[in-house]
Every structure is written in C-alpha cells, then in structure tokens.
Design a protein around this motif. Structure first.
Motif, mmCIF file in Angstrom:
data_model
loop_
_atom_site.group_PDB
_atom_site.id
_atom_site.type_symbol
_atom_site.label_atom_id
_atom_site.label_comp_id
_atom_site.label_asym_id
_atom_site.label_seq_id
_atom_site.Cartn_x
_atom_site.Cartn_y
_atom_site.Cartn_z
ATOM 1 N N ALA A 18 0.825 -1.214 0.000
ATOM 2 C CA ALA A 18 0.000 0.000 0.000
ATOM 3 C C ALA A 18 0.857 1.261 0.000
ATOM 4 C CB ALA A 18 -0.937 -0.012 1.199
ATOM 5 N N ARG A 19 1.980 1.208 0.713
ATOM 6 C CA ARG A 19 2.837 2.412 0.758
ATOM 7 C C ARG A 19 3.479 2.683 -0.604
ATOM 8 N NH1 ARG A 19 8.167 0.831 1.545
ATOM 9 N NH2 ARG A 19 8.487 -1.391 2.028
ATOM 10 N N GLN A 20 3.697 1.611 -1.380
ATOM 11 C CA GLN A 20 4.201 1.816 -2.729
ATOM 12 C C GLN A 20 3.122 2.400 -3.628
ATOM 13 O OE1 GLN A 20 5.456 -2.145 -3.752
ATOM 14 N NE2 GLN A 20 7.593 -1.700 -3.268
ATOM 15 N N MET A 21 1.857 2.002 -3.386
ATOM 16 C CA MET A 21 0.770 2.390 -4.274
ATOM 17 C C MET A 21 0.609 3.907 -4.326
ATOM 18 S SD MET A 21 -1.268 0.536 -6.147
ATOM 19 C CE MET A 21 -1.406 -0.997 -5.238
ATOM 20 N N ALA A 22 0.708 4.564 -3.152
ATOM 21 C CA ALA A 22 0.518 6.017 -3.120
ATOM 22 C C ALA A 22 1.595 6.732 -3.929
ATOM 23 C CB ALA A 22 0.511 6.506 -1.672
ATOM 24 N N SER A 23 2.850 6.303 -3.751
ATOM 25 C CA SER A 23 3.925 6.957 -4.494
ATOM 26 C C SER A 23 3.824 6.667 -5.989
ATOM 27 C CB SER A 23 5.283 6.491 -3.955
ATOM 28 O OG SER A 23 5.434 5.087 -4.126
ATOM 29 N N ILE A 24 3.394 5.459 -6.325
ATOM 30 C CA ILE A 24 3.254 5.118 -7.743
ATOM 31 C C ILE A 24 2.172 5.980 -8.394
ATOM 32 C CG2 ILE A 24 2.492 3.303 -9.325
ATOM 33 C CD1 ILE A 24 5.314 2.952 -8.386
ATOM 34 N N LYS A 71 3.318 9.487 -8.797
ATOM 35 C CA LYS A 71 4.272 9.587 -9.897
ATOM 36 C C LYS A 71 3.550 9.576 -11.247
ATOM 37 C CE LYS A 71 8.380 9.433 -11.852
ATOM 38 N NZ LYS A 71 9.305 10.570 -11.798
ATOM 39 N N ILE A 72 2.561 8.668 -11.382
ATOM 40 C CA ILE A 72 1.810 8.591 -12.640
ATOM 41 C C ILE A 72 1.096 9.906 -12.917
ATOM 42 C CG2 ILE A 72 -0.131 7.446 -13.781
ATOM 43 C CD1 ILE A 72 0.677 4.885 -12.394
ATOM 44 N N ARG A 73 0.471 10.467 -11.893
ATOM 45 C CA ARG A 73 -0.257 11.732 -12.101
ATOM 46 C C ARG A 73 0.683 12.859 -12.527
ATOM 47 N NH1 ARG A 73 -1.183 16.425 -9.553
ATOM 48 N NH2 ARG A 73 -3.219 17.421 -9.931
ATOM 49 N N MET A 74 1.815 12.976 -11.858
ATOM 50 C CA MET A 74 2.727 14.060 -12.172
ATOM 51 C C MET A 74 3.311 13.904 -13.577
ATOM 52 S SD MET A 74 2.510 15.961 -9.553
ATOM 53 C CE MET A 74 3.864 17.096 -9.813
ATOM 54 N N LEU A 113 -8.412 12.466 -22.190
ATOM 55 C CA LEU A 113 -8.370 11.706 -20.942
ATOM 56 C C LEU A 113 -8.530 12.651 -19.760
ATOM 57 C CD1 LEU A 113 -7.730 8.891 -19.638
ATOM 58 C CD2 LEU A 113 -5.364 9.622 -19.568
ATOM 59 N N SER A 114 -9.344 12.227 -18.793
ATOM 60 C CA SER A 114 -9.562 13.061 -17.611
ATOM 61 C C SER A 114 -8.304 13.092 -16.746
ATOM 62 C CB SER A 114 -10.738 12.515 -16.798
ATOM 63 O OG SER A 114 -10.878 13.222 -15.590
ATOM 64 N N GLU A 115 -8.039 14.224 -16.148
ATOM 65 C CA GLU A 115 -6.874 14.384 -15.279
ATOM 66 C C GLU A 115 -7.218 13.893 -13.877
ATOM 67 O OE1 GLU A 115 -4.723 18.212 -13.357
ATOM 68 O OE2 GLU A 115 -4.749 18.155 -15.546
ATOM 69 N N ILE A 116 -6.274 13.185 -13.246
ATOM 70 C CA ILE A 116 -6.509 12.688 -11.888
ATOM 71 C C ILE A 116 -6.420 13.864 -10.918
ATOM 72 C CG2 ILE A 116 -5.717 11.104 -10.101
ATOM 73 C CD1 ILE A 116 -4.501 9.382 -12.224
ATOM 74 N N PRO A 117 -7.496 14.164 -10.195
ATOM 75 C CA PRO A 117 -7.419 15.258 -9.221
ATOM 76 C C PRO A 117 -6.401 14.930 -8.135
ATOM 77 C CG PRO A 117 -9.699 14.658 -9.681
ATOM 78 C CD PRO A 117 -8.844 13.597 -10.285
ATOM 79 N N LEU A 118 -5.710 15.962 -7.668
ATOM 80 C CA LEU A 118 -4.691 15.763 -6.643
ATOM 81 C C LEU A 118 -5.300 15.204 -5.361
ATOM 82 C CD1 LEU A 118 -1.728 16.103 -5.853
ATOM 83 C CD2 LEU A 118 -2.257 18.433 -5.114
ATOM 84 N N ILE A 154 -6.447 6.243 -5.504
ATOM 85 C CA ILE A 154 -6.268 5.515 -6.765
ATOM 86 C C ILE A 154 -5.454 4.242 -6.495
ATOM 87 C CG2 ILE A 154 -5.318 5.606 -9.095
ATOM 88 C CD1 ILE A 154 -7.796 7.264 -8.730
ATOM 89 N N GLU A 155 -5.886 3.142 -7.063
ATOM 90 C CA GLU A 155 -5.243 1.843 -6.842
ATOM 91 C C GLU A 155 -4.846 1.240 -8.186
ATOM 92 O OE1 GLU A 155 -6.209 -2.386 -4.562
ATOM 93 O OE2 GLU A 155 -7.826 -1.064 -5.199
#
Length: 691
Positions: free
Chosen positions: A131-137, A140-143, A252-257, A263-264
């Motif tokens: 789970a801790r990896q998921m948030a950073s991933i 990163k994808i959003r940025m 494509l819709s932008e992922i809100p911050l 997001i998973e």
C-alpha cells in the motif's frame, strides 16, 4: 521498480584523445545508438517540433559526440568544451542537464547534468504490491501525465485459447470507478481500452485483430498518444507489429490531486494464473517514443533502424574501414551481451517470483481475496458468479414467476400477460405465480394454478357447460314438462305433449286409459293404474321403452333393439348394447358400446375373456402373484390364494388376507407356524398365541 531507465556510463573505445570520452547511450545494441543530447529521431514533434538527430560534425572526430542544441537553448558543443555563445552546455567535469520544456526539474527525477537523451519513467507493475508503494506510484503517474505526450503499456503474457480478462487498470478504491483500464477479450480477438473522459463519462475503444489468446506467449504494446495535444489516439502493437489504432478520441480526464491517495493500481497477474495463464512482464512507460519502447521489448521499430543507418554512415565517413571492423566486433559483443541480458532477466524474474511468494506467505490471511458474492448481492434465490469485469460479479436469472436483471426481481403478473382463466372465473395473481377461481355456476372444469407467463399461456382453464336438464331430475322442472339447457344455466318450459298444466300446478296427463282414444300409452304398451290414482304406461312383453314409446326387445332384457325418441330421457329408451344376449344391467366395462355379456374382450385389454384372468379389469401383463384364478388387478387378496374371493365385510379386502373379516374392529391374529412335518403357510389362531 519505479524510476527512469538509466544505463551506466561507459567509454567509447573508438574515440581516443580530445577532451574526454563520449558517454554511452544505454544498454542497447549498437544499432540503437544515438547522438548525445539527441531526442527520438522518430518523433521530432516531442521536442518543440525540431528533429534531434544531427549528422556527425567533422570537429567531433577523436574528441567525442557532437552536441546539438539543447531543449533549454544551449548551443551545440562537444563534451568537455567550453560553453558556446548561445548558452551553456554540459562539461566533462560538472555535467548538468536542462529539463525539457514544460517539465519541472522536480518531476523529472534526473537532477544534475546528463548529456544523454531525455529518458522516460518506467514502472514495473508486477513489483507494485504494498500500500505504501501504491501512493507513491499513483502520485508519480499523475505528475508524469501532466507533462508527457505518450504513455505505453508494455506486457508479455500467455493466455489459454478463448480466455481473457483485465490486464492493467487504475481504479478508485472508494467507488471502484475505472479511470484507465486495458482488457483482453480472447473470444473475439480484441483489446478493450476504457478510460474516464473529461466529462467524467466512461469511454471505450475496441482494438481489433488481437490474436493473443492462443496459449502462446505474446508481447503487447498499447500506446496512448496526444495527451498534450488536441487529438488523442490509441495504437495496439502485437509482437512488434501494429495491428490496429483509433484516432480522434475524447481527451483523458486528469486525476485530481485530492484523489491520488484513493487511486489503486491493479493487474491481472493472479487472474491469468487462475485461468492457467501467465503474465511474464508488465511495465508502464511514461514518456519516450516507440523506438525507446521497442528497445525495451526488442522490437526494431523504424526509429531505431534510421538511427542505426545514420550512425553507420557517419562512422564510415569519419573513421573509415577500420571503424567498420570495430563496429563488427562491437556488434558481435552486443549480441553476447544481449544473450547475457536475457539470462540475467530470467534470473531476475525467478528471484521476483520467489520474493513475491515469500511476501504472500508472510501476509497470508490478512489480504485474502474478498469475494464479490459474499454477501450475496443478487436477489434471494439467485446464483451469484464472480467475474473479472465490473462490478466483479454476475447474477443468474430471476426465479420462475419473476422478472428482472438478477439483482432486482419483480413478480410477473401472469393474469395481465396471459389471461389464463375462463371468462367469469377470476384470475388471482400471487407472488410468484397465479391461480384461477373455480368455474362459474353452471359450468364444470379444472382449477388452474402455476408459475410463469409461459405456463399461463399453455395452461388455459377449460370450463364446460353442465346440462342441468339431464341430471335425472329434469333440472328441477316438472317431470312432465320440457327442460331447456342453456350455457351456464337452464330454463323450464311448457308441459310435454299429452300433459296439461304449468310449472306451478304441475303437468298432468291430457288423456286417460278409460277409452282407447284417450290412451296415452304406446300401441305396444298398456296402462298401469297406480295406488295414488295416477296413470303410467308400460311396454308389453317383447317390447321395451317408457310405455309411451315402445320398441322391439329381442332378448327380453328391458332395453329396445334400437334407440327410442323418448322426451323424458328414460334409460329404457336407450339402445340395447347386447341385442341378442339378455343383460338388464347394460354393464360395459371398457365403455366401447358393446355390453360385457356379448363382448369377447369385456375389459378391452386385448386379451380374450376365455384367457383373461380378470375379465372386467384391464391387465395386459396378466400378473397373478398368488397363482389363483384371479389376476392381481381384480384379486381382493393378490398375495394370498383365494379362489372363492370371499369378502364378508365387503371392504374390498378378501377374508383370506383381512385381519378383521367381519369389520367389527377386533383384529384377527395370523401367525406363521412352522413345525417339523407341518406344511408351510399361514395358520389362523384365535384362542392361543402359540403353534
């Protein structure tokens, strides 16, 4: 692993002297070599519309690679040279690289001076589990998606024939909203890409000719291009060949911050294993071009070939034949490195599999797969089946008598759909099913009930009219009056011919036996004077009928040889069913119109009376368990021999097997006594209980 593909630097054995060694262009074979600072020659639009490929400079011979203009305005230069007049370039001692236009340095993750081309971010999705990896991933994808123009999903997998499922997806953990998803539909050979548009509606793209569900290993590349442009397109590559594409798609819709944490990232690795398949690798590449992605998948796309030709021609013009020999040696060396890289990759895969297995064992019981069918989301009594498509389950059909989608079922009103009941009988709808009220008064028929519209259409209630005038009481009318039957009812009419009166006072004979002219009886009949003074008629001997009408009776059994037109429907006016054999009872066991007395097969079972062990009961098998003269069908003791068929209490059970012969409630005890020399059988003991 998260991060950009950054190969270690290495020297160029073919360049000696000058200010320094030219940096290597990555772990690719020589045909993929690029000029330093150059972008992807196959995609000049990615860097402000200018092509990054430059021909080799004559001044670069022996000093290093020529450096074209950088993205931040740097002048062309050579590694180790001083800054040009138009701006700074990277020096050999303090390498610095300017980020590309529109990409902040914090997002690039590549600080410091780096003369190599801008490298994309590569995420190994099979290693994302915690789970801790998921948030950073997801962050990163959003940025990265805010800056890059292309996104690639590179995967190698094996699917059994006609199978499929979700390969990769980004979902909201709150409501399972699908932000981006790539699925394989093996039955119809297509890849389905679904993503969330800017208007928050789901958009689907069908990419055809994806023959990947055949039990063989395939490499698939899905490219989303034009993220920063005006027109979004999707391309599908299977085994290094483009098989389909779709252009002009909604953005494509932008992922809100605020929703990044929810997001998973999900992959179909476990699902494919359950289908006897396997996902060998899966990477998400943010940025770059097809030539760079082709390098990761060993697909020689056109961009690589053009660069290889340019480099080869440049080397030939600069260093001559000796360089060609060196290039040949380097090519051979690169092949050996490629084989070694494959061996290392296999080792990494095996180690990754072992590590994942250990991690799963460590957390066993804490992250078990939650069944979408527990608790059952379907209607009560409806089966639930788990699926790989949203919402993760599928409900079976509604129970009989109900209609709906399996999740919600409602009762079917069979009365409104099929109208199964007889007119006049009310149809009552139940949940589920229906039932009809009994037939209306004056009708007789069945009562219908059941479940489902189809059953209601095929099972109509049938009601037939009752002939009240033929009930043996003339429908309640005066016996000497005319009764007329109607549908559902009847009516009493005037008196019969020869009678006078009405329904209130009754109908009396119009004539009497006082004189032959007033005699109401048939010419072959005679008058009978009753004690109450009434007059009735009877037929003479050899004639039969109701007296008013008489017909010839050959066998003298009281029934005429031919039917008589009697108004009162007297039974003696019916035709004799055995004209030459007396049978006053007119018995007819098989209802074939021939009386039992003259029917050689009285019960109609196909066995003649002389051979039939039950003359009046059909028994084609002639079963006779006790071997007496009567078959089981007509034997009142089928398991005990009793040729006399005696039945004292007339209860249908013969005395030989009746425990209460006289029917007085006192049971008769029967004991099976066996003693030496005595015959076997049942003995009747009334006084003692011994033998």
């Amino acid at each position: 692993m998260l991060g950009a593909v950054r190969p270690p630097p290495q020297g160029n054995p073919g360049a000696r002297g000058g200010a320094g060694k030219a940096p290597s262009r990555g772990p690719r074979p020589f045909p993929g070599l690029r000029a330093a600072g150059g972008g992807d020659s196959a995609d000049p639009s990615r860097r402000g519309g200018r092509s990054r490929s430059r021909s080799w400079s004559a001044t670069a011979r022996g000093r290093g690679w020529a450096e074209p203009a950088g993205p931040c305005g740097a002048s062309p230069g050579v590694l180790g040279a001083s800054p040009g007049p138009a701006g700074p370039v990277c020096s050999g001692s303090g390498r610095r690289r300017c980020p590309e236009p529109g990409i902040p340095p914090l997002l690039s993750g590549r600080a410091g001076c780096d003369p190599r081309p801008w490298l994309p971010a590569v995420i190994d999705l099979l290693l994302v589990s915690e789970a801790r990896q998921m948030a950073s991933i997801t962050h990163k994808i959003r940025m990265e998606l805010l800056t890059v123009n292309d996104v690639f999903l590179l995967s190698t997998f094996r699917l059994p024939p006609k199978q499929g499922g979700t390969l990769f997806g980004l979902y909201s953990k709150k409501d399972n909203t699908r932000w981006l998803e790539v699925s394989v539909v093996g039955k119809i050979n297509k890849v389905l890409v679904r993503y969330l548009r800017e208007d928050n509606k789901l958009h689907s793209v069908n990419l055809q000719h994806a023959h990947v569900a055949d039990g063989q290993s395939h490499t698939v590349i899905v490219r989303l291009s034009g993220l920063r442009g005006d027109m979004l397109s999707v391309e599908l590559y299977v085994d290094c060949k483009q098989v389909d594409s779709s252009v002009g798609l909604p953005e494509l819709s932008e992922i809100p911050l605020a929703e990044v944490e929810s997001i998973e990232v999900r992959t179909g690795q476990k699902a494919y294993q359950r289908m006897q398949g396997f996902v060998e690798s899966m990477k998400l590449i943010l940025g770059g071009s097809m030539s760079r992605v082709g390098a990761l998948s060993e697909c020689p796309f056109q961009g690589d070939e053009s660069i290889h030709s340019a480099v080869t021609s440049a080397l030939a013009s600069i260093l001559g034949e000796q360089t060609k020999a060196l290039v040949t040696q380097l090519t051979l060396f690169n092949r050996i490195l490629t084989d070694l890289r494959e061996d290392i990759r296999d080792q990494v895969k095996e180690m990754s599999l072992i590590r994942n297995t250990i991690m799963e064992c460590q957390v066993c019981g804490f992250h078990e797969h939650r069944s979408r069918c527990n608790p059952n989301p379907c209607f009560s009594g409806v089966d639930c089946m788990e699926t790989y498509e949203y919402p993760g389950y599928r409900c079976g059909p509604c129970p009989p008598g109900l209609e709906g989608n399996g999740t919600h079922c409602a009762d079917i009103d069979e009365c409104a759909h099929a109208n199964p009941c007889f007119p006049g009988s009310k149809c009552i709808n139940t949940a589920p099913g229906f039932r009809c009220e009994p037939c209306p008064r004056g009708y007789r028929g069945n009562t219908v009930s059941g479940v489902g519209a189809d059953y209601a259409k095929a099972s109509k209630q049938v009601c037939t009219d009752i002939d009240e005038c033929n009930d043996g009481n003339n429908g309640g009318c005066d016996p000497n009056s005319i009764c007329t039957n109607t549908l559902g009812s009847y009516k009493c009419g005037p008196c019969k011919s020869g009678f006078v009166g009405n329904q209130t006072s009754g109908c009396i004979p119009q004539r009497s036996c006082s004189t032959p002219t007033s005699n109401p009886c048939d010419i072959n009949g005679f008058c009978v004077f009753e004690r109450n003074g009434e007059i009735s008629c009877a037929c003479n001997v050899g004639w039969a009928g109701n007296g008013n009408v008489c017909g010839q009776d050959t066998d003298l059994d009281g029934y005429p040889d031919e039917p008589l037109p009697c108004i009162d429907n007297n039974k003696h006016c019916k035709q004799d069913n055995c004209r030459l054999t007396p049978n006053s009872g007119q018995e007819d066991a098989d209802n074939d119109g021939i009386g039992d007395q003259c029917d050689d097969d009285a019960d109609g079972d196909g066995i003649k009376n002389v051979e039939d062990n039950c003359r009046l009961f059909p028994n084609k098998d002639q079963q006779n368990s006790d071997t007496d003269s009567f078959g089981d069908a007509c034997d009142n003791c089928p398991n005990v021999p009793n040729n006399d068929q005696r039945d004292t209490d007339s209860n249908g059970e013969g005395d030989a097997c009746d425990n209460d012969i006289d029917g007085d409630g006192e049971r008769l005890m029967r004991l099976h006594c066996v003693w030496p020399g005595a015959p076997c059988g049942f003995g009747t003991v009334t006084a003692t209980l011994g033998c």
